[in-house]
Design a protein around this motif. Structure first.
Motif, short mmCIF file in Angstrom:
data_model
loop_
_atom_site.label_atom_id
_atom_site.label_comp_id
_atom_site.label_asym_id
_atom_site.label_seq_id
_atom_site.Cartn_x
_atom_site.Cartn_y
_atom_site.Cartn_z
N ALA A 90 -0.46 3.91 -2.07
CA ALA A 90 -1.82 3.49 -2.26
C ALA A 90 -2.59 5.08 -2.51
O ALA A 90 -3.54 4.91 -3.28
CB ALA A 90 -2.38 2.81 -0.97
N GLN A 91 -1.87 5.98 -2.04
CA GLN A 91 -2.58 7.33 -2.09
C GLN A 91 -2.60 7.38 -3.64
O GLN A 91 -3.76 8.08 -4.00
CB GLN A 91 -1.98 8.53 -1.24
CG GLN A 91 -2.36 8.58 -0.03
CD GLN A 91 -1.30 8.79 0.94
OE1 GLN A 91 -0.30 8.19 0.91
NE2 GLN A 91 -1.51 9.78 1.88
N VAL A 128 -5.33 5.01 -5.19
CA VAL A 128 -6.79 5.01 -4.85
C VAL A 128 -7.53 5.63 -6.32
O VAL A 128 -8.78 5.37 -6.46
CB VAL A 128 -6.96 6.10 -3.66
CG1 VAL A 128 -8.40 6.90 -3.57
CG2 VAL A 128 -6.73 5.31 -2.45
N LEU A 188 0.90 -1.34 0.13
CA LEU A 188 0.11 -0.13 0.05
C LEU A 188 0.78 1.15 -0.07
O LEU A 188 0.45 2.38 0.14
CB LEU A 188 -0.81 -0.16 1.14
CG LEU A 188 -2.02 -1.10 1.33
CD1 LEU A 188 -2.69 -1.06 2.39
CD2 LEU A 188 -3.07 -0.64 0.06
N PRO A 242 -8.31 1.16 -7.70
CA PRO A 242 -8.79 1.09 -6.37
C PRO A 242 -8.67 -0.13 -5.85
O PRO A 242 -8.24 -0.30 -4.86
CB PRO A 242 -10.26 1.54 -6.44
CG PRO A 242 -10.34 2.41 -7.74
CD PRO A 242 -9.23 1.97 -8.40
N ALA A 263 -5.45 -0.77 -3.73
CA ALA A 263 -5.48 0.06 -2.57
C ALA A 263 -6.22 -0.82 -1.58
O ALA A 263 -6.09 -0.57 -0.44
CB ALA A 263 -5.88 1.37 -2.63
N VAL A 264 -7.26 -1.39 -2.00
CA VAL A 264 -8.28 -2.08 -1.18
C VAL A 264 -7.98 -3.36 -0.60
O VAL A 264 -7.93 -3.65 0.46
CB VAL A 264 -9.56 -2.05 -1.96
CG1 VAL A 264 -10.49 -2.97 -0.98
CG2 VAL A 264 -10.36 -0.71 -1.83
#
Lengths: 314, 311
Positions: free
Chosen positions: B270-271, B274, B267, B278, B281-282
């Protein structure tokens, strides 16, 4: 009482002193070297100039001597100069502290109020579906990685719904500041609410089984009065203590929330200072976080003695 | 000879049961505990599936393919590819092995440290107890997360390790294990000390001491078995906390270092993910979340089985 307070204060100061030395030593073990960084940004620097700078900053001295000098300056209120911000440490630290205070005030208040409500509701009839639902949510709250929770909130409310800003502090107007704080404050609150609900529920379940509650019920007191007066008051003793204790942890934990939402608070300041080799700033920030933790522990002890008439501290 | 013997059907007499068998039976009847155990086994199986899946699909965790970034799920990459074109599924599986392994090993190290300190303080008491407990109180008063980040940022070469070792994946792994275990032992120490104090003056331990048992013998054969049940419950919950610590450290860049995957460092960026992908990131966070929930529920189930009075 006064003696107890004095003893605990001395103890806390001692821990702070030991920690200041430990952190001072650890920071020297972090990668990079402030003089190397200056040399990297200035190709014309000669080895003689580097050695002279080393002497000016006192970096050629042994660790203990450097620490003693830093401590002496710190005690007189001079925490040194932040390399990255090119300003005295205090001038960087205080605005960051204010930002964290705003976030913490919102997050902590919401978490306390909501967890009281949910915890009491769950404890009224242990085992029924309300308790089951609340306990499940609380378990999820304890188990969720905070940075991922922040990511999911950003994904849902900022990326998909375009409802809330994902980072920063806004343009300074009241409304904009408020909107920018919604997600970070929510994340902070959610990160502790699970733990709080579990404590409130456990304390209330115990309290509702106490003899005096049964007596009150037998004498015909209304259910509302029994819950709010007879049970909640003894239940508050352990709850308030635990909440005060966790305040310090939350202060350190705010680092994640602040980093995720680009909030210029203490946590992000410490994180950036460590990444940027800003020794003085990192040191002061870490010591301040330790101080807050120590103070919240002290507050927890005092609250315990103050709330529970059976305990006399001192 | 007309004496009527009391009639006892053999089946009515309960076989003598060891406390561990009783606990096992009580745990088996705890539905959420059993469900948590099943979920945990599933997660472990998923992580262990990395080897057959790697062989089957012919992919690994480190091969990048910049022409195949953010590929959607396909036969070759069942969960698609990440931002460097690496297979997401295999990285999730191997990353899980790393994350769970850190959770178990760091908990074990912390447990050894905490048990040693707790037993010493509780059994010997006196000044040793006072010193050790003040030390523990001091540790509890520290801000854990910032401290972990400082420890994670330390330059291993300045501690005398070779640059090759400091850069290796093994160094990253053991560094996380060590820093978490030297920070997270205080809870164990307190629980073990309390349990030791509670039984230190029990008759059979006094008897052992009187008949000449040394402290080490008394601790190993009498004290530790009695400390086991609160300890096991506490350790289960510790595993969950350690997994969370590892994930956040790796996420911030001070834990498991890429290219070795862990659920936390997957992650890392991950920013940005997103908005672009997505699911990337999830998924890792969801696996962390599920594992920690399962571990915590398992802890609740064990507590129920070990100490029914605590309910």
């Amino acid at each position: 009482m006064a003696r107890f307070l004095l003893l605990r204060t001395v103890q806390a100061l001692l821990v702070l002193l030991v920690m200041s030395f430990v952190i001072y030593g650890l920071i020297g073990l972090m990668p990079g070297d402030p003089i190397d960084l200056m040399m990297a940004s200035n190709p014309g620097m000669t080895p003689e100039a580097a050695a002279r700078l080393r002497a000016i900053y006192g970096l050629d001295q042994p660790l203990l001597l450097r620490y003693a000098r830093w401590l002496w300056d710190a005690l007189r209120g001079d925490l040194g100069f932040s390399r990255v911000h090119a300003r005295p440490v205090l001038q960087v630290l205080l605005p960051a502290l204010w930002q964290t205070c705003k976030l913490m005030l919102g997050g902590f208040t919401i978490a306390v109020l909501l967890s009281m409500l949910l915890g009491v509701l769950a404890a009224l009839r242990p085992g029924d579906w309300i308790d089951g639902a609340i306990s499940t949510v609380a378990l999820a709250g304890v188990s969720v990685p905070v940075f991922w929770l922040a990511l999911v909130l950003i994904l849902v409310f900022a990326v998909n719904l375009h409802a809330l800003p994902a980072s920063g502090v806004g343009d300074g107007t009241w409304a904009d500041t408020f909107w920018h704080m919604v997600l970070p404050v929510t994340t902070l609150a959610l990160s502790i609410i699970g733990q709080f609900v579990r404590y409130v529920r456990a304390a209330m379940v115990d309290a509702l089984r106490m003899d005096h509650v049964r007596t009150a019920r037998a004498k015909g007191a209304g259910e509302g009065r029994i819950v709010l007066i007879h049970a909640l008051r003894p239940a508050l003793i352990p709850v308030v203590t635990v909440m005060a204790l966790s305040f310090g942890g939350l202060f350190g934990g705010a680092l994640i929330t602040e980093t995720m939402f680009a909030q210029p608070g203490m946590g992000k300041m410490i994180y950036d200072a460590i990444l940027g080799n800003d020794y003085n700033l990192a040191l002061s920030g870490l010591l301040f976080a330790t101080l807050v933790t120590l103070l919240s522990n002290l507050a927890a002890d005092l609250a315990y003695g103050w709330l529970d008439p059976r305990i006399s501290v001192g | 000879m007309n004496v009527q013997l009391p009639i006892t059907r053999p089946s009515a007499v309960e076989a003598p049961q060891s406390p561990w068998r009783l606990r096992l039976r009580r745990f088996r009847r705890h539905r959420t505990g059993m469900a948590a155990l099943a979920l945990l086994l599933l997660i472990v199986l998923f992580c262990l599936a990395a080897w057959p899946v790697q062989w089957w699909l012919g992919v690994d965790t480190t091969t990048t393919d910049l022409l195949a970034r953010f590929d959607p799920p396909s036969a070759a990459h069942p969960l698609g590819t990440d931002d460097a074109g690496r297979d997401e599924l295999v990285r999730l599986m191997v990353g899980g092995q790393i994350s769970l392994l850190v959770g178990l090993i760091a908990t074990a190290f912390g447990a050894l440290l905490g048990t040693a300190i707790g037993v010493a303080a509780g059994y010997f008491g006196g000044r040793l107890d006072a010193v050790l407990m003040r030390f523990t109180d001091g540790m509890i008063a520290l801000p854990l997360l910032p401290l972990l980040i400082v420890l994670g940022a330390l330059d291993l070469t300045k501690l005398g390790f070779s640059p090759e070792f400091a850069r290796s994946g093994a160094a990253g792994f053991w560094r996380v294990v060590v820093i978490i275990s030297i920070v997270d032992w205080t809870g164990v120490a307190r629980i073990v000390r309390a349990a030791t104090l509670a039984i230190r003056e029990a008759d059979y331990i006094r008897a052992a001491r009187v008949s000449g048992a040394r402290a080490g013998y008394a601790i190993l054969t009498h004290v530790l078995p009695n400390v086991a049940s609160p300890l096991i419950v506490a350790l289960t919950l510790t595993v969950g906390r350690v997994i969370l610590f590892e994930s956040v450290l790796s996420f911030l860049g001070f834990g498991i270092v890429p290219p070795t995957p862990s659920w936390g460092n997957m992650l890392n960026n991950a920013q940005e993910l997103v908005t672009t992908a997505p699911m990337l990131a999830v998924l890792p966070g969801l696996l962390i979340f599920l594992s920690v929930i399962a571990v915590n529920l398992l802890g609740d189930g064990l507590r129920h089985a070990f100490d029914p009075r605590g309910e």
